[in-house]
Every structure is written in structure tokens, then in C-alpha cells.
Write an enzyme that holds these catalytic residues in place. Structure first.
Site, mmCIF file in Angstrom:
data_model
loop_
_atom_site.group_PDB
_atom_site.id
_atom_site.type_symbol
_atom_site.label_atom_id
_atom_site.label_comp_id
_atom_site.label_asym_id
_atom_site.label_seq_id
_atom_site.Cartn_x
_atom_site.Cartn_y
_atom_site.Cartn_z
ATOM 1 N N HIS A 196 0.817 -1.214 0.000
ATOM 2 C CA HIS A 196 0.000 0.000 0.000
ATOM 3 C C HIS A 196 0.855 1.271 0.000
ATOM 4 O O HIS A 196 0.370 2.345 -0.326
ATOM 5 C CB HIS A 196 -0.979 0.005 1.169
ATOM 6 C CG HIS A 196 -0.353 0.276 2.492
ATOM 7 N ND1 HIS A 196 0.102 -0.720 3.314
ATOM 8 C CD2 HIS A 196 -0.095 1.439 3.125
ATOM 9 C CE1 HIS A 196 0.605 -0.177 4.396
ATOM 10 N NE2 HIS A 196 0.508 1.127 4.331
ATOM 11 N N LYS A 200 0.452 5.494 -2.041
ATOM 12 C CA LYS A 200 0.481 6.830 -1.440
ATOM 13 C C LYS A 200 0.857 7.853 -2.504
ATOM 14 O O LYS A 200 1.827 7.684 -3.237
ATOM 15 C CB LYS A 200 1.501 6.878 -0.295
ATOM 16 C CG LYS A 200 1.069 6.111 0.932
ATOM 17 C CD LYS A 200 2.126 6.214 2.014
ATOM 18 C CE LYS A 200 1.756 5.352 3.206
ATOM 19 N NZ LYS A 200 0.610 5.859 3.949
ATOM 20 N N HIS A 258 8.106 -2.031 2.097
ATOM 21 C CA HIS A 258 7.955 -0.569 2.026
ATOM 22 C C HIS A 258 9.301 0.127 1.799
ATOM 23 O O HIS A 258 9.443 0.980 0.933
ATOM 24 C CB HIS A 258 7.373 -0.008 3.332
ATOM 25 C CG HIS A 258 6.026 -0.546 3.693
ATOM 26 N ND1 HIS A 258 5.133 -1.012 2.766
ATOM 27 C CD2 HIS A 258 5.410 -0.665 4.898
ATOM 28 C CE1 HIS A 258 4.031 -1.401 3.384
ATOM 29 N NE2 HIS A 258 4.183 -1.207 4.669
#
Lengths: 507, 336
Positions: A196, A200, A258
Site C-alpha cells: 500500500h 500513497k 515498504h
């Protein structure tokens, strides 16, 4: 019924519908879980509110929990309490299939429900499967979808896609095995591995900053940049996720996905186009250029640590080993700092310092590029005492924007130079509503845009980078530093930079 | 966090030169140091004919809050002002807004003009335009003449064909308005707030034909029914006729308080109805698609509480020519 593939829709012309999903059914496995109600349903509600879902759309929830269709609808309606009338209208069409993922009956029922929805709502056989389950059952669900023919496209123009949550495997070996299972049922083009972070806006803005401006890219290399620092800090502890975190640690939870994704976007070469393969090819190349540490390099380049009790945001918090569902003798890392080398023409010799941790002073993600000093400073010491290095800081969250630090003359008769910061705030310049990461990625999966999803080779290369660390940390004798909760990490991490003549930024 | 706006210091001058207005702006900004950093995306010039119109327009802009930080210049030119004495009265203020923790500052300038300044209004506005940013001229009511000097300044012109004719003027006035817009679009980017307000209906109807199941029906629309007030129903009819290549004889227009569209379609042996309607007493649009003896679905869409700020906001987001609108208004104008 005639096929409408060749018929254009003249009414759509002129309407900004480039981001509207085509008719489809979203099938959520793990529908009774936290991710579904906390992230996926609010994202769907926002898509409905922004008219980005088609009329022919339905959701089917699948989970072990015994629920009726109405129970599921009530739960999902409650998951987004302040949504507009669009949400209530959408939820009425939700369906639910309860059953064990190992049971054939579950998938037989699912197949029948999907056929009914196609017949009643005109969803055209299009499917987006979303695996919001625990990672341990990803393979099982995929196998069952294949066994019951639910991954097939029966007519030209139909689509079937699968969205798979992170973590994708626990290490390189398990990721490769999961890929084998997934690829036995789906083509790679049907697979959407979600991180995810890539959804962003501000992560995507790193690419806009680099590749849409002539002033940054020419200095984005070893000739001008002294070092790069990437920080992914969280103020929270493990909370109720102690059991999960014990098996993941900061390495699997943040670094492998990430952090390395942010690193890849920061360091990659300009893609020839912004399409899915253009960007992902360059990201993979950047990851391949990251030097994989040998066993004897690990201790001098990587620090792992665990938080001790301390104070965060005015509240006393327990140490990691005192958290719920955490082994009191745990060696799981809640903090990782590392020095990476990137072996390519652009970045050779530029150290990349990356850190992530829980219970740090605040939640912040940023990339800081520190520039080299000017070749000759024509000011004396008194004039330039307050002059620091130039830096460009890409603030990814929470205060999204860019800070440029440079020297300026202090107003007055004397000639003194001091560092000043020029801030650009994303929120102040673009006052459009920013889509949430899940909203963006769910729509991308329905539209069929895999750009912000992670390709198989990216996942595997990321695992290769962290593999030696995972291996080294199996040895309980490998140093595990401690840091007080509410501080920026252990002194060992400070020394890691001091040895390289640098220091961590304070975000 | 919802946007908040507040007014700070104000400067007022009567019989002033524009250079004094510019100086007053600089002085206000010096006094209010927090306003030294501004974020602006456009110069918005609002042209009004009465103080009531000015108030109404400024209320709409206040509703926009900080979503479109722009220098806002309100130009009040009362009817017949060009024949009055040469005079410029000005009021300058700075607006502070906050969105998601960021301070947003914008300038607001109100000019009331008569005499030569009213006739040569473009010369007043040029020094007040922000450099390198688009200039948007919004005619709060009515439509500009083709020779209006402000049209040459504007990157985009905002009008409202629903309110351009006075209430009760009827079909001839709408005809004139459509003809006038038809002439304006030859030289300017025209954004019609009435068209923007109808966007939810247009979008819902168009999206009903997405996907293989419903798409074939769009190629054979047998009957169109559009209900609503004169201007909106006429534009919608123009849009449907120009998009679907259907004649006036298949277009059935009805007077009604709320807008609704119904399409009767056929594909091979199947027939289907596609409906988008706002029902009385609800701020919602309901759309449905139903193939006889086949699939069907219904959707609801909430409408914004205040349609005018919504329409203005979407106008400011997309300052581009809209060929579909231009075709719709030309065709509809020809029918009346």
C-alpha cells in the site's frame, strides 16, 4: 445477448471517466477480518462516492465465519458509518459465502453465487479476487480457485485478476514457492501484489519530482549527492499484533517491502514511459544494483534493535518484550538500521542509510538527499559557522512535501551565512482530495493498471537483499541492541553513521 | 479537517488609482507576515452588475473555502455605469484559510467602477492579474457581449445558461442565450455552470452502458425522454442528440422541477430502459438499467448540498474547452 465489445459508448466522451472501473465482482477472501472492514470497505465507499465504481458491480465476501448475506451487509455498512447514500445502495448487493478454504463446498458455492451475480447484475464474468486473509492460506485459496475453474476467462474481453496482500512469502524460498503456486493458476499479468506504500500519492510524487523537472535529475547522482537517508519511523508499538510481529519483525514488516520500494523509486533510472513495465523494469534494475551484504559485512553495516520501555507522546509505554503475545526472551527486531551500497554508474560510492523502527518519537517517512559541500567556501569560519550541507528532503508522510535546505545571507551589515529551509507542502498547493492508498490501488486493480503493484522479480530481488541478514540473525549471539522507546534508536545506529563521518537527520 | 477561512485587515479607498490598490495589497501583506507565502492557482475575476450579485458571488467563493486559492477580483459595474463620472472605489482584504493544517492565503479585491474605467475595465484588471497563472472571468449573471474587453484577458469564461435569461423570459430568451454562447465559444473557452451541475446525470447515464452486457443497447436508442426546467432539459437533449445521432422527433421533452432522463433502447430482440432521475425531496440521483427479462441494477448518488459552489469548483478544476458541450449547445440552440 450481443457482445458490446465493438460498440463504442458515445456518451462517455468528454466525461472524466478515465478512472472508472468496468463492470466486475470483487471477491474478498478474509471478508470477516480487520483489513476488510478497516481498509477495503472505506476505500470502496470512497470510490462509490466519487462515482468510480460501475453500476454493474458487486462484492462477495468469503470467510470461515458463519454469516448470512444480511449479516455481512450489516457489518460492512457499519464499517463505514459516515458514508453517503451511495454506500448503502452498494452494500445492498453484497453477498457472502462462508466456509473453510480447504473445503471444495466453499468454492462450489462461490462459483454459483458469481454466476447468479453475472446473470442478475450484468457483471460480465469479470472478477477481481482479493486475498485479505492470513498469508498462510494464500496458496490454498489460489489452488482452489484453479481447481474450480474460477481463474479462467470464459469469453474474450473478460478479466480475472488476483490481488495478494503483503507479506509475499517469509523469505526468498517461500516467496518462490508461493509464486509457483500462483503461476500454476494465474498468469503474471493477472497477479497484483499489493504494497500500500506505493498507493500513497507522495511516493508517486517522488517520480513526478524527479522526472517532470529539469532542475533535480541532473544533480541526482554521485557527482553531487553525498549520501541518502531513508527513514520509515513509527511511534506505535506492536499493540495487539504481537503474535504476528514476533514472526515478522521490522525486516519482514517494513524493510523487505515498504523501505526497499521507496529506495527503488528514489534510486531508479528514469523510465522510458510511465507504464507498468517501464517503471517496474527500472525499479528491478535499481534493486539488482543494491550490493548484497556478505556474512562478514553484516555486523559492521547493519544494526538490529528492540525497544525498551520509555515515554512516547507523553505516555509511558512498555518495552517490546513486555508487549502482549511477545516472548519475554524474544530476539525479534523492532528496529533496523543499515548502510547499503548501490553498485551502478549513478550511485557508486554514495552510501545509502536506511532505518525503520517502532516506538520512535513520531510517525514519519522521508527520503533525505544530502549534497556534497561546495568545492571552495569563500567565507571565513565566523561567516559560515551556521552553514550546514544542502539537503533535499522528500517528506512522504505525514506532512507530505519537500524541504530544500540551503545557505542564505543573514540580513544586516555583516556578511554571515546561515542554513534556511524552504518548505513545499503538498496539501497547501494541491487542495484536491487525496485518494487513500487502498482506494487508489483497488481501483487500479479493477481498471487493470499494475503500475503500482509489485512484480514477481521485484519481490524476489527484495528477498535476496535481506536474505543474508535473515540468515545471520538466526544466530542468537548476533548483537541485538536496545533503545529507549521515544528515542531515535540505539547508539549503535548512531555509531554506524559516525563511522562513515555522518549523522542521522532528525526528521 | 474542514477548511476554515477568515478575513484579516481591510483597506478601503474611494476615487483611487489601481496603482494605489497594488500598493495597498503590498502593504497589507507586509503587515501580515504570515501571508508572505501564498499559494495561488489563478486570478478569478467576478463580474457583477449589482451589490446583491457581488454578495451572492462572494458567498459562493467563501463556500469554496480554500479549495481554490486564487486572487479574487470582484468587478461591480452597475447598469449604465459607463455613462457616469470616472471613478474607481476599491476594497482590498486578505483571506486566511486553513486546510489540513496548512495556512492558505489569498487576496480579495473589490472594485466598483463607473465612467471611463467602466468602459476600459481591462486596463484596471491587467495590473492585478497574477503572473503566469490562468485568468478566469465569471459573469455572475447574464452573458458577455462578444466585444467585452475582458474576454481578451480570459483564459476561461464562466457563465450560467440556466440563469442568463431573467426568470420568466421563456423560450426566446433561452434561444438568445444559447445563440450568444454559440458565438462566444468560437473565440473563448466557455464553461457553463448549468452544464457542470448536470454532470452527475450525464456521468451516471454514460456509465450505465459500460461493459459488454449493456453496451450494445447504446447503438440503438429508440426514444429519449428528458424532463426538467427549460435550459437544463434543452442542453441535455442537445447532448443526447449530438452524441447518439438521434433526431428531434425521437426526443421528448417535458417540463418538470427536477431533471430526469429515460432512454428506451433495443439490441437485437431485447429491449432495455436506462433511467437517471432526481426524485423529489431527496438530494440524490437514482439511476437504473434494466434489460427486459435480463440483468438489472440500480445506483444512488448523493448530490452536493450546495450545487453552485460545486459547479464553480469543478469549473475551476478544468479550464479547458469542452467540445461535447459546444456540440450540445449548438444543436440545442438550433432546435428552439
Amino acid at each position: 445477448m450481443a457482445s458490446g465489445i465493438q460498440t463504442p459508448n458515445p456518451l462517455i466522451e468528454g466525461l472524466d471517466t478515465g478512472r472508472q472501473a468496468p463492470p466486475n465482482v470483487l471477491i474478498v477472501f478474509g471478508a470477516s477480518g480487520d483489513l476488510t472492514s478497516r481498509k477495503l470497505m472505506p476505500a470502496l465507499a470512497r470510490l462509490a462516492h466519487h462515482r468510480q465504481l460501475p453500476g454493474s458491480f458487486a462484492v462477495v465476501g468469503v470467510a470461515r465465519t458463519e454469516l448470512s448475506d444480511d449479516d455481512f451487509r450489516d457489518r460492512m455498512a457499519e464499517a463505514v458509518p459516515n458514508a453517503g447514500p451511495e454506500w448503502g445502495s452498494l452494500v445492498k448487493n453484497f453477498r457472502y459465502v462462508s466456509g473453510d478454504y480447504a473445503e471444495d463446498a466453499t468454492f462450489e458455492s462461490l462459483g454459483k453465487v458469481l454466476e447468479e451475480i453475472d446473470r442478475e447484475r450484468g457483471t460480465g464474468g469479470n472478477r477481481v479476487y482479493y486475498l485479505a486473509t492470513i498469508p498462510g492460506v494464500f496458496g490454498e485459496v489460489v489452488t482452489q480457485l484453479g481447481k474450480f475453474g474460477l481463474a479462467k476467462r470464459s469469453l474474450p474481453g473478460q478479466f480475472t485478476r488476483i490481488v495478494i496482500e503483503k507479506p509475499y512469502g517469509r523469505d526468498l524460498d517461500s516467496a518462490e514457492k508461493l509464486d509457483d503456486v500462483v503461476h500454476s493458476v494465474f498468469n503474471e499479468s493477472q497477479v497484483y501484489r499489493i504494497d500500500h506504500y506505493l498507493g500513497k500519492e507522495t511516493v508517486q510524487n517522488v517520480m513526478a519530482l524527479r522526472f517532470a523537472n529539469a532542475i533535480f535529475e541532473p544533480i541526482w547522482d554521485r557527482r553531487y549527492i553525498d549520501s541518502v537517508q531513508i527513514t520509515v519511523a513509527e511511534a506505535d508499538g506492536v499493540g495487539h499484533r504481537g503474535g504476528f510481529y514476533e514472526t515478522a519483525g521490522a525486516m519482514r514488516d517494513i524493510v523487505q517491502n515498504h523501505l526497499l520500494q521507496v529506495l527503488a523509486i528514489t534510486l531508479m533510472e528514469p523510465p522510458s514511459s510511465m507504464d507498468a513495465n517501464g517503471i517496474r523494469d527500472e525499479k528491478v534494475k535499481a534493486l539488482h544494483a543494491v550490493d548484497i551484504l556478505s556474512p562478514d559485512e553484516i555486523e559492521s553495516n547493519v544494526v538490529r534493535a528492540q525497544y525498551a520501555s520509555g515515554w512516547v507522546d507523553g505516555a509511558e509505554v512498555p518495552g517490546y518484550r513486555d508487549e502482549e503475545d511477545v516472548d519475554p526472551n524474544s530476539h525479534t527486531e523492532s528496529y533496523v538500521a543499515m548502510r547499503l551500497k548501490v553498485d551502478n554508474w549513478r550511485w557508486a560510492g554514495v552510501p545509502i542509510f536506511a532505518r525503520t523502527g517502532k516506538r520512535l518519537p513520531k510517525r514519519v517517512t522521508e527520503v533525505a538527499l544530502q549534497f556534497q559541500a561546495v568545492p571552495h567556501l569563500p567565507f571565513d569560519v565566523a561567516q559560515s559557522r551556521n552553514l550546514g550541507p544542502n539537503a533535499l528532503v522528500l517528506r512522504i508522510q505525514p506532512d507530505e512535501g519537500i524541504t530544500l535546505r540551503f545557505g542564505a545571507k543573514v540580513p544586516g551589515q555583516s556578511f554571515r551565512v546561515r542554513t534556511v529551509s524552504m518548505d513545499f507542502s503538498y496539501g497547501a498547493a494541491f487542495l484536491e482530495e487525496t485518494p487513500d492508498a487502498y482506494e487508489r490501488l483497488l481501483l487500479d486493480a479493477m481498471v487493470g493498471d499494475p503500475t503500482l503493484f509489485i512484480r514477481s522479480d521485484e519481490v524476489e530481488q527484495a528477498w535476496r537483499i535481506v536474505a543474508p541478514l535473515q540468515e545471520a540473525w538466526k544466530d542468537p549471539a548476533f548483537p541485538l541492541a536496545r533503545y529507549e522507546a521515544g528515542t531515535w534508536g540505539p547508539t549503535e545506529a548512531d555509531r554506524l553513521l559516525q563511522r562513515n563521518g555522518r549523522q542521522w537527520r532528525t526528521p | 479537517m474542514s477548511p476554515v477561512t477568515s478575513n484579516t485587515t481591510t483597506w478601503v479607498g474611494s476615487g483611487v488609482a489601481i496603482s494605489e490598490v497594488v500598493t495597498a495589497l503590498e502593504e497589507l501583506r507586509r503587515q501580515e507576515q504570515r501571508a508572505s507565502t501564498r499559494t495561488s492557482v489563478a486570478t478569478l475575476i467576478m463580474v457583477a452588475r449589482s451589490s446583491e450579485e457581488v454578495e451572492a458571488a462572494e458567498t459562493v467563493v467563501d463556500h469554496l473555502g480554500v479549495r481554490h486559492p486564487a486572487r479574487i477580483v470582484t468587478l461591480l459595474v452597475p447598469e449604465g455605469a459607463g455613462d457616469g463620472p470616472d471613478c474607481v472605489d476599491a476594497e482590498v482584504s486578505m483571506h486566511a484559510g486553513e486546510a489540513e493544517g496548512h495556512a492558505i492565503w489569498s487576496d480579495q479585491i473589490r472594485l466598483t467602477v463607473s465612467g471611463g474605467p467602466a468602459r476600459h475595465r481591462a486596463s484596471l484588471l491587467r495590473p492585478l492579474m497574477l503572473g503566469d497563472l490562468p485568468v478566469v472571468v465569471w459573469y455572475v449573471t447574464g452573458l458577455p457581449d462578444e466585444g467585452d474587453p475582458l474576454l481578451k484577458l480570459a483564459n476561461a469564461v464562466i457563465v450560467d445558461t440556466k440563469t442568463a435569461p431573467a426568470p420568466g423570459e421563456g423560450e426566446p430568451a433561452i434561444h438568445r442565450a444559447f445563440e450568444q454562447v454559440g458565438a462566444l465559444i468560437r473565440r473563448n473557452t466557455i464553461i457553463d455552470l448549468s452544464w457542470n451541475r448536470l454532470e452527475p446525470w450525464r456521468r451516471l447515464l454514460a456509465s450505465q452502458f459500460e461493459g459488454d452486457v449493456y453496451r450494445p443497447f447504446v447503438a440503438n436508442v429508440e426514444r429519449v425522454e428528458v424532463t426538467g426546467k427549460l435550459a437544463p432539459r434543452t442542453i441535455l437533449a442537445g447532448w443526447l442528440a449530438s452524441r447518439l445521432q438521434i433526431g428531434r422527433e425521437d426526443m421528448h421533452l417535458y417540463d418538470g422541477r427536477h431533471v430526469s432522463i429515460k432512454l428506451h433502447c433495443r439490441s437485437e430482440s431485447e429491449s432495455a430502459q436506462f433511467v437517471v432521475e432526481r426524485t423529489s425531496g431527496e438530494r440524490m440521483v437514482r439511476s437504473s438499467a434494466a434489460i427486459d427479462d435480463g440483468p438489472s441494477h440500480t445506483e444512488l448518488l448523493g448530490l452536493p448540498d450546495d450545487a453552485l459552489p460545486y459547479a464553480l469548483s469543478s469549473a475551476l478544476k478544468k479550464l479547458e474547452r469542452d467540445r461535447v458541450y459546444e456540440q450540445a449547445i449548438k444543436l440545442a440552440g438550433g432546435w428552439l
